[in-house]
Design a protein around this motif. Structure first.
Motif, PDB file in Angstrom:
ATOM      1  N   ASP A  60       8.201  15.418  -3.426  1.00 15.17           N
ATOM      2  CA  ASP A  60       8.857  14.736  -2.345  1.00 15.17           C
ATOM      3  C   ASP A  60       8.730  13.110  -2.599  1.00 15.17           C
ATOM      4  N   ALA A  61       7.600  12.572  -3.403  1.00 15.08           N
ATOM      5  CA  ALA A  61       7.299  11.311  -3.498  1.00 15.08           C
ATOM      6  C   ALA A  61       8.407  10.981  -4.667  1.00 15.08           C
ATOM      7  N   CYS A  62       8.615  11.802  -5.629  1.00 14.87           N
ATOM      8  CA  CYS A  62       9.666  11.581  -6.551  1.00 14.87           C
ATOM      9  C   CYS A  62      11.006  11.461  -6.012  1.00 14.87           C
ATOM     10  N   LEU A 110       4.219   5.679  -5.342  1.00 18.98           N
ATOM     11  CA  LEU A 110       4.237   5.819  -7.024  1.00 18.98           C
ATOM     12  C   LEU A 110       3.206   6.444  -7.339  1.00 18.98           C
ATOM     13  N   ARG A 111       1.854   6.552  -6.868  1.00 12.63           N
ATOM     14  CA  ARG A 111       0.934   7.193  -7.213  1.00 12.63           C
ATOM     15  C   ARG A 111       1.040   8.964  -7.119  1.00 12.63           C
ATOM     16  N   ASP A 112       1.604   9.257  -5.990  1.00 17.87           N
ATOM     17  CA  ASP A 112       2.194  10.475  -5.654  1.00 17.87           C
ATOM     18  C   ASP A 112       3.040  11.078  -6.409  1.00 17.87           C
ATOM     19  N   ALA A 113       4.022  10.276  -6.774  1.00 16.93           N
ATOM     20  CA  ALA A 113       5.221  10.784  -7.588  1.00 16.93           C
ATOM     21  C   ALA A 113       4.535  11.086  -9.000  1.00 16.93           C
ATOM     22  N   VAL A 114       3.862  10.059  -9.568  1.00 17.95           N
ATOM     23  CA  VAL A 114       3.131  10.263 -10.850  1.00 17.95           C
ATOM     24  C   VAL A 114       2.394  11.327 -11.115  1.00 17.95           C
ATOM     25  N   SER A 115       1.828  11.737  -9.844  1.00 18.10           N
ATOM     26  CA  SER A 115       0.703  13.068  -9.945  1.00 18.10           C
ATOM     27  C   SER A 115       1.763  14.309  -9.863  1.00 18.10           C
ATOM     28  N   PHE A 171       0.837  -1.060  -0.076  1.00 15.47           N
ATOM     29  CA  PHE A 171      -0.086  -0.185  -0.173  1.00 15.47           C
ATOM     30  C   PHE A 171       0.817   1.228  -0.092  1.00 15.47           C
ATOM     31  N   LEU A 172       1.833   1.151   0.632  1.00 13.58           N
ATOM     32  CA  LEU A 172       2.668   2.364   0.884  1.00 13.58           C
ATOM     33  C   LEU A 172       3.429   2.573  -0.272  1.00 13.58           C
ATOM     34  N   ALA A 173       4.089   1.400  -0.994  1.00 15.36           N
ATOM     35  CA  ALA A 173       4.670   1.760  -2.125  1.00 15.36           C
ATOM     36  C   ALA A 173       3.759   2.253  -3.453  1.00 15.36           C
ATOM     37  N   ASP A 174       2.565   1.556  -3.461  1.00 13.61           N
ATOM     38  CA  ASP A 174       1.578   2.091  -4.514  1.00 13.61           C
ATOM     39  C   ASP A 174       1.162   3.667  -4.196  1.00 13.61           C
ATOM     40  N   SER A 175       0.976   4.121  -2.905  1.00  9.20           N
ATOM     41  CA  SER A 175       0.777   5.231  -2.676  1.00  9.20           C
ATOM     42  C   SER A 175       1.985   6.228  -3.043  1.00  9.20           C
TER      43      SER A 175
END
Length: 99
Positions: free
Chosen positions: A25-27, A16-21, A10-14
């Protein structure tokens, strides 16, 4: 205490989703995870460089430094591939404000 596999996923998916958005910081976090092979991400310097590159383009100074450090352990072809992937992701976004 570690995370369960489902929590880790879940944390990994979250992340990645934040980075793609477009979350800088997620990147950066993805760059760290891929450069160290942590948090469920395998060691992948091309992916690390790609995410550091995107974060650096968005103004994260730390990411530029990390990208340079990761580059020292990559071939010219690997760096070119990471740059190609970063460019493709950046140009695929419809809204420039998302990045």
């Amino acid at each position: 205490m570690g995370h369960s596999i489902s929590t880790q996923q879940f944390l990994a998916d979250s992340r990645l989703r934040d980075a793609v958005s477009g979350n800088t910081d997620a990147c950066f976090d993805l760059g760290i995870c891929y450069s160290a092979g942590t948090d469920g991400y395998g060691l992948d310097l091309i992916e690390a460089h790609k995410w550091f590159n995107i974060a650096a383009v968005k103004g994260d100074r730390r990411a530029g430094e990390c990208r340079a450090e990761v580059s020292q352990n990559m071939t010219a072809r690997e760096i070119a591939e990471a740059q190609r992937q970063a460019r493709a992701l950046l140009t695929s976004r419809q809204s420039p404000t998302a990045w």
